[in-house]
Design a protein around this motif. Structure first.
Motif, PDB file in Angstrom:
ATOM      1  N   GLU A  65       2.234   1.796  -3.463  1.00 31.19           N
ATOM      2  CA  GLU A  65       1.204   2.301  -4.384  1.00 31.19           C
ATOM      3  C   GLU A  65       1.010   3.795  -4.211  1.00 31.19           C
ATOM      4  O   GLU A  65       0.922   4.529  -5.213  1.00 31.19           O
ATOM      5  CB  GLU A  65      -0.118   1.562  -4.123  1.00 31.19           C
TER       6      GLU A  65
ATOM      7  N   ARG B 295       0.825  -1.207   0.000  1.00 31.64           N
ATOM      8  CA  ARG B 295       0.000   0.000   0.000  1.00 31.64           C
ATOM      9  C   ARG B 295       0.863   1.262   0.000  1.00 31.64           C
ATOM     10  O   ARG B 295       0.570   2.230  -0.695  1.00 31.64           O
ATOM     11  CB  ARG B 295      -0.914   0.008   1.212  1.00 31.64           C
TER      12      ARG B 295
ATOM     13  N   LEU C 217       3.445   5.991  -5.977  1.00 31.75           N
ATOM     14  CA  LEU C 217       3.374   6.138  -7.434  1.00 31.75           C
ATOM     15  C   LEU C 217       2.910   7.529  -7.848  1.00 31.75           C
ATOM     16  O   LEU C 217       3.176   7.980  -8.959  1.00 31.75           O
ATOM     17  CB  LEU C 217       2.405   5.097  -8.028  1.00 31.75           C
TER      18      LEU C 217
ATOM     19  N   THR D 232       1.280  -3.277  -9.985  1.00 32.60           N
ATOM     20  CA  THR D 232       0.733  -4.432  -9.266  1.00 32.60           C
ATOM     21  C   THR D 232       1.318  -5.723  -9.797  1.00 32.60           C
ATOM     22  O   THR D 232       1.728  -6.608  -9.028  1.00 32.60           O
ATOM     23  CB  THR D 232      -0.797  -4.452  -9.382  1.00 32.60           C
TER      24      THR D 232
ATOM     25  N   LEU E 124      -5.749   3.390  -1.141  1.00 35.60           N
ATOM     26  CA  LEU E 124      -5.817   2.687  -2.420  1.00 35.60           C
ATOM     27  C   LEU E 124      -7.163   2.915  -3.091  1.00 35.60           C
ATOM     28  O   LEU E 124      -7.232   3.259  -4.280  1.00 35.60           O
ATOM     29  CB  LEU E 124      -5.585   1.192  -2.210  1.00 35.60           C
TER      30      LEU E 124
ATOM     31  N   TYR F 161     -10.131  -3.148  -8.581  1.00 33.94           N
ATOM     32  CA  TYR F 161      -8.852  -3.585  -8.023  1.00 33.94           C
ATOM     33  C   TYR F 161      -8.809  -5.097  -7.845  1.00 33.94           C
ATOM     34  O   TYR F 161      -7.775  -5.725  -8.081  1.00 33.94           O
ATOM     35  CB  TYR F 161      -8.562  -2.909  -6.685  1.00 33.94           C
TER      36      TYR F 161
ATOM     37  N   LEU G 243      -0.596   1.926 -12.409  1.00 30.90           N
ATOM     38  CA  LEU G 243      -1.046   1.141 -11.259  1.00 30.90           C
ATOM     39  C   LEU G 243      -1.127  -0.344 -11.599  1.00 30.90           C
ATOM     40  O   LEU G 243      -0.690  -1.195 -10.811  1.00 30.90           O
ATOM     41  CB  LEU G 243      -2.412   1.644 -10.785  1.00 30.90           C
TER      42      LEU G 243
ATOM     43  N   TYR H 279       4.973  -5.967  -8.827  1.00 33.37           N
ATOM     44  CA  TYR H 279       5.118  -6.206  -7.386  1.00 33.37           C
ATOM     45  C   TYR H 279       4.920  -7.688  -7.082  1.00 33.37           C
ATOM     46  O   TYR H 279       5.644  -8.268  -6.265  1.00 33.37           O
ATOM     47  CB  TYR H 279       4.107  -5.369  -6.607  1.00 33.37           C
TER      48      TYR H 279
END
Length: 223
Positions: A85, A82, A88, A106, A144, A171, A102, A109
């Motif tokens: 993110e 988190r 970013l 993800t 998020l 998400y 994003l 990651y």
């Protein structure tokens, strides 16, 4: 004991109360490896103590018991992704570019942090019984949701995104497109006779996920 042995002993000695944050972080790092490789039931505090260089008394001082340590590892894992993110800074970017960033983040990651996926799998087997005890987990996810909501709202306003998209559902889809791939890569590789852990396959999958998400977000008239 000679001077060289004395220096080695000093290096291995836990920092304890003199550096509590560092000691706690070292224990968490060791526990993450133990829980990732052996799961909650198979993990041993003795092994975590050996790996971290902290004694069991220190571990229990910080985390009370193995279950408390496991929950702390879960919270730290979620906090790490988190925080990354938020770093970013996509909220003020062009909606399409921000969403692409994003989604790509993800996917990468997940590639770089297999321990995160392993911990998620373990906790889902536990039906989130430990995560439910966390007093922080929902607060960790608020930024998020807010970030995705801001991108969706601006994209819908300028006509690049469809309207009415649920940020949480979106998400989940982004994460699922990557999580399923990794959790099933061995069976998929066998079934389709392709090495889905290979670098080119990973790159292709990342591009595919971006295309799927952005394709879904396009207004119906633009499809």
């Amino acid at each position: 004991m000679d001077a060289r042995a004395s220096r080695a002993t000093t290096r291995r000695r836990p920092t304890g109360s003199r550096d509590p944050e560092r000691t706690r972080a070292t224990i968490l790092a060791a526990a993450t490896v133990e829980f990732t490789t052996k799961g909650l039931k198979g993990a041993r505090v003795d092994a975590i103590a050996r790996r971290s260089g902290a004694n069991k008394r220190m571990i229990y001082h910080y985390f009370h018991n193995k279950e408390g340590l496991y929950l702390a590892v879960l919270e730290a894992a979620y906090a790490a992704i988190r925080s990354a993110e938020v770093g970013l800074n996509v909220v003020d970017r062009d909606p399409v570019d921000g969403m692409r960033e994003l989604v790509t983040f993800t996917w990468r990651y997940f590639i770089q942090h297999p321990e995160f996926l392993s911990l998620l799998a373990t906790e889902n087997l536990n039906r989130a019984s430990y995560l439910k005890r966390s007093r922080h987990i929902r607060d960790l996810h608020s930024p998020l949701v807010g970030m995705i909501s801001a991108l969706l709202e601006r994209g819908a306003k300028d006509g690049t995104f469809r309207k009415g998209v649920d940020p949480v559902q979106l998400y989940i889809s982004i994460a699922a497109l990557g999580f399923f791939y990794f959790s099933n890569r061995y069976t998929l590789s066998t079934i389709f006779a392709r090495d889905f852990a290979a670098r080119d396959e990973l790159a292709e999958r990342g591009e595919h996920i971006v295309d799927v998400v952005l394709g879904y977000l396009r207004p119906a008239a633009d499809r």
